[in-house]
Design a protein around this motif. Structure first.
Motif, PDB file in Angstrom:
ATOM      1  N   ASP A 157       0.842  -1.198   0.000  1.00 24.89           N
ATOM      2  CA  ASP A 157       0.000   0.000   0.000  1.00 24.89           C
ATOM      3  C   ASP A 157       0.875   1.244   0.000  1.00 24.89           C
ATOM      4  O   ASP A 157       1.845   1.339   0.766  1.00 24.89           O
ATOM      5  CB  ASP A 157      -0.910   0.029   1.233  1.00 24.89           C
TER       6      ASP A 157
ATOM      7  N   GLN B 292      -3.379   3.412  -2.035  1.00 24.08           N
ATOM      8  CA  GLN B 292      -3.627   2.499  -3.149  1.00 24.08           C
ATOM      9  C   GLN B 292      -2.720   1.287  -3.037  1.00 24.08           C
ATOM     10  O   GLN B 292      -1.590   1.381  -2.543  1.00 24.08           O
ATOM     11  CB  GLN B 292      -3.425   3.221  -4.476  1.00 24.08           C
ATOM     12  N   THR B 293      -3.213   0.149  -3.494  1.00 19.54           N
ATOM     13  CA  THR B 293      -2.472  -1.104  -3.439  1.00 19.54           C
ATOM     14  C   THR B 293      -1.866  -1.410  -4.799  1.00 19.54           C
ATOM     15  O   THR B 293      -2.570  -1.404  -5.816  1.00 19.54           O
ATOM     16  CB  THR B 293      -3.389  -2.269  -3.018  1.00 19.54           C
TER      17      THR B 293
ATOM     18  N   SER C 225      -6.778   0.833  -1.933  1.00 21.54           N
ATOM     19  CA  SER C 225      -6.482  -0.163  -0.905  1.00 21.54           C
ATOM     20  C   SER C 225      -7.722  -0.462  -0.060  1.00 21.54           C
ATOM     21  O   SER C 225      -8.627   0.368   0.058  1.00 21.54           O
ATOM     22  CB  SER C 225      -5.352   0.333   0.000  1.00 21.54           C
ATOM     23  N   ARG C 226      -7.750  -1.650   0.522  1.00 18.67           N
ATOM     24  CA  ARG C 226      -8.877  -2.038   1.376  1.00 18.67           C
ATOM     25  C   ARG C 226      -9.021  -1.075   2.548  1.00 18.67           C
ATOM     26  O   ARG C 226     -10.128  -0.705   2.934  1.00 18.67           O
ATOM     27  CB  ARG C 226      -8.670  -3.462   1.893  1.00 18.67           C
ATOM     28  N   LYS C 227      -7.896  -0.686   3.130  1.00 19.45           N
ATOM     29  CA  LYS C 227      -7.928   0.230   4.264  1.00 19.45           C
ATOM     30  C   LYS C 227      -8.528   1.570   3.864  1.00 19.45           C
ATOM     31  O   LYS C 227      -9.333   2.153   4.595  1.00 19.45           O
ATOM     32  CB  LYS C 227      -6.515   0.421   4.812  1.00 19.45           C
ATOM     33  N   ASN C 228      -8.150   2.058   2.687  1.00 23.26           N
ATOM     34  CA  ASN C 228      -8.661   3.344   2.215  1.00 23.26           C
ATOM     35  C   ASN C 228     -10.155   3.271   1.954  1.00 23.26           C
ATOM     36  O   ASN C 228     -10.905   4.182   2.317  1.00 23.26           O
ATOM     37  CB  ASN C 228      -7.918   3.759   0.943  1.00 23.26           C
TER      38      ASN C 228
END
Length: 561
Positions: free
Chosen positions: A322, A326-327, A341-344
Motif C-alpha cells: 500500500d 492504493q495497493t 487499498s482495502r484500508k482506504n
C-alpha cells in the motif's frame, strides 16, 4: 493606485487593500523568483542571497504573503493571540508591519488531530502574523528548493500530486523485467524530529529568522514548551523545509547504484517519494535489506530522523504493498494492477456511514449536499488507477446505508412507498437517491460515474518557477482545468474563452485559486445572466472590482483555445 509596487523595500503610512494592482504584484514576484532560479542553477549563492533579500523586503512579496494566509483554508483559525485578518483594513495594516527588524515570533498553539491508526497527530498553529512572515520567506525559498529537489519527489510541491507519484510507481514496476522487491519506508515523526542544527546549516534562507521559528516553542494547556528539534506541522513554510531535508536521497542512491555497471548487473534501484512516505525498488531482498536500508538510515540519521519500525517493510511485488491509499500488486501473468487499498475504502465508507447515521433528521437534499462532495473527491482521487470494480462496490455499499436510513425514518411504511419517496429513475438508473434542496431537485453522485483516465505524469525536471517551462505548465493546466470542469458547460466555456486567465490581474485561474462568476453589466444595473455578460474572476479580484466599481472587459478567445 495608493501603493508603489517596486521590487525593493517601500514604506507605507496608508494602504488601500482593495486598490492593490495584483497583476503588477504577481509580475514583480515572478520576475525575482525566475532570477533566483537562474542564480541557483549557476551556483551563484551570493546572488541568490541578495535576490532573496530583495524579494522579502519588497511590497509585492508582502502583499502576496498576506493574500495567501487570508484566503487559504486556515484563514479563520487563530494562533495564541486569537487574532484573524478578516477585513481589508487589517490586511492592509498587516502589510506595513511585515518587517524583519525586531521580529519575534509568538509561541505556537498546539492542538491534536486524530490519525487513521487511532493515535493523534500534533498540529502547531502560528499566529496570523507569523504565518504571513513564513509565507513571505517561502516565496523566496521555494524557487531554490524546487530547483534542487529530487526528480521523483512529489509531495508539497507546486503542480505535483499523489497521481504523479503513483504513475511513477507504475512506470518503475510494470515491466516484466522490473524490480520484484520493494522497500516500503515511513519516517517516524518526520516534521517533529528534524535536527535544527542541520537545517540551519543547509537551508538557503535567512538563518536568524529561521532560528527564531524553530525555537519559538508552543503553548499546550496554558503551559509553554520549548522546541529543541523539528519544524511544526501547521507552519506555512514547514513542508518546504521538510522537502529540503529529504532531498538528496535520490541522488545518493543513483550515484551508488547506477542503472548499469553496478557489480555487472542492473540493481533496479528507484526511489518514489511523496512527503515523508517513500518506496525504493530493488533487484533482490538482500540488496534492500543489507545495503539500501542502512544507506537510507545513515542519510536520515544525519538529519535527526529515523525510519518507523512499525511501517517500514520489504515486500515482494506479488504480495503487493500500500502506498498513498492504493495497493500495487503484480499477478502471475506479470500484469501490474494499482487499485484503491482495502484500508482506504474501509475508511471512506466508515466516514460515509457516520455522515448518514449522524444526520437522521435532516432533509434528503441536505444529506445529498453533504455526501456528494465526499463521493466526488474520493472517486476523483482514485480515477487514475484500476478502480472501476471498486467504484461499483462502493456505490452499492452507499445504497445499502441510505436504504437503511430511509427505512428507519418510516418504520410503518412499506418498501415500495419508501422507494417512491426517496429513489427516482434518472437516465439508465432506476434507484437514484434524490431530494429537494432550496427548491431544486438534487441527486446523489455515483462513484462509478467518474470515468477512469490514465494520468499524464509530470516531467521530473519541470520547474514552475523557471520561465523555460512556462509553456509546458500552461498546457498541463489547460488540460487539468478542462477536465475538472467537465459537466459544467458554462464554466468550461467561460474558462476557455478567457484562455484560463483572470481579466483583472492577468494571472491563471486554477482549482487552487478558485473563481467567481462576475456579471460585466451588474444585474442590479439590468445585466443579463447569459454567458456573453459573464466572466470568471479570482475571488479577490471579484471583491476588488465591486469595491472600486471597476469595469471588466470580456476577453477575446485566442485561436486554438
Amino acid at each position: 493606485m495608493t501603493a508603489d509596487l517596486t521590487a525593493g523595500a517601500v514604506s507605507h503610512n496608508t494602504m488601500n487593500w482593495p486598490a492593490i494592482d495584483w497583476q503588477a504584484v504577481h509580475e514583480n514576484v515572478r520576475r525575482l523568483q525566475a532570477r533566483i532560479v537562474k542564480a541557483t542553477q549557476e551556483g551563484k549563492w551570493g546572488k541568490v542571497k541578495a535576490l532573496q533579500h530583495l524579494l522579502t523586503h519588497s511590497f509585492s512579496d508582502k502583499a502576496l504573503a498576506v493574500k495567501r494566509v487570508t484566503e487559504n483554508q486556515g484563514k479563520r483559525t487563530s494562533g495564541v493571540d486569537g487574532e484573524i485578518w478578516d477585513t481589508p483594513a487589517k490586511k492592509a495594516e498587516a502589510i506595513t508591519h511585515l518587517k524583519q527588524h525586531g521580529y519575534r515570533p509568538a509561541p505556537l498553539r498546539r492542538i491534536y488531530i486524530p490519525k487513521s491508526n487511532g493515535k493523534r497527530r500534533p498540529l502547531s498553529i502560528p499566529t496570523m502574523f507569523d504565518r504571513a512572515m513564513q509565507a513571505l520567506y517561502l516565496l523566496a525559498l521555494d524557487p531554490v528548493v524546487e530547483t534542487l529537489a529530487d526528480k521523483q519527489s512529489h509531495g508539497f510541491r507546486k503542480a505535483r500530486s499523489c497521481a504523479d507519484a503513483i504513475e511513477q510507481v507504475h512506470l518503475v514496476l510494470s515491466r516484466r523485467t522490473s524490480a520484484q522487491w520493494v522497500l516500503e519506508a515511513d519516517i517516524a515523526t518526520c516534521f517533529d524530529s528534524i535536527n535544527h542544527e542541520w537545517l540551519l546549516a543547509h537551508a538557503p534562507m535567512d538563518k536568524i529568522v529561521l532560528r527564531k521559528w524553530l525555537k519559538a516553542g508552543f503553548i499546550e494547556r496554558n503551559a509553554f514548551h520549548a522546541t529543541t528539534e523539528g519544524t511544526p506541522q501547521g507552519g506555512v513554510i514547514s513542508p518546504a523545509l521538510a522537502n529540503l531535508t529529504l532531498d538528496g536521497l535520490e541522488v545518493c542512491l543513483r550515484e551508488k547504484y547506477p542503472k548499469t555497471g553496478y557489480k555487472g548487473q542492473n540493481p533496479k534501484v528507484n526511489l518514489v517519494r511523496y512527503a515523508d512516505d517513500f518506496i525504493i525498488t530493488g533487484a533482490s531482498k538482500e540488496l534492500l535489506e543489507n545495503e539500501i536500508r542502512p544507506l537510507v538510515e545513515a542519510f536520515l540519521h544525519e538529519r535527526g530522523l529515523e525510519l518507523s519500525l512499525e511501517k517500514t517493510h520489504i515486500t515482494h511485488i506479488t504480495d503487493g504493498f500500500d502506498f498513498l491509499g492504493q495497493t500495487t500488486r503484480k499477478y502471475k501473468n506479470s500484469k501490474l494492477l494499482i487499485m484503491p487499498s482495502r484500508k482506504n475504502v474501509h475508511t471512506f465508507l466508515s466516514n460515509i456511514r457516520e455522515t448518514i447515521k449522524g444526520n437522521a433528521q435532516i432533509t434528503t437534499g441536505e444529506l445529498i449536499a453533504r455526501l456528494n462532495p465526499k463521493i466526488q473527491g474520493w472517486a476523483m482521487y482514485h480515477r487514475h488507477v484500476s478502480s472501476k470494480d471498486t467504484f461499483g462496490k462502493v456505490d452499492y455499499a452507499i445504497f445499502q446505508a441510505l436504504w437503511r436510513w430511509a427505512r428507519r425514518r418510516h418504520p410503518n411504511k412499506g418498501r415500495r412507498w419508501v422507494k417512491r419517496k426517496y429513489f427516482r429513475s434518472r437516465g439508465t438508473r432506476n434507484w437514484v437517491f434524490s431530494g429537494d434542496l432550496r427548491g431544486k431537485q438534487v441527486y446523489l453522485r455515483f462513484a462509478s460515474d467518474i470515468r477512469i483516465k490514465r494520468h499524464r505524469k509530470i516531467k521530473g525536471d519541470a520547474n514552475p518557477y523557471d520561465p523555460a517551462w512556462e509553456i509546458y505548465f500552461e498546457e498541463r493546466l489547460g488540460l487539468k482545468m478542462l477536465d475538472n470542469l467537465k459537466g459544467r458547460r458554462q464554466l468550461r466555456h467561460l474558462w476557455r474563452e478567457q484562455n484560463g486567465i483572470c481579466p483583472n490581474c492577468q494571472q491563471k485561474i486554477t482549482k487552487l485559486t478558485g473563481w467567481h462568476n462576475h456579471h460585466i453589466v451588474w444585474r442590479s444595473h439590468g445585466g443579463t445572466d447569459t454567458a456573453d455578460n459573464r466572466v470568471l474572476l479570482h475571488p479577490t479580484c471579484h471583491r476588488q472590482v465591486h469595491s472600486l466599481g471597476l469595469s471588466v472587459v470580456k476577453p477575446r478567445p485566442e485561436r486554438g483555445v
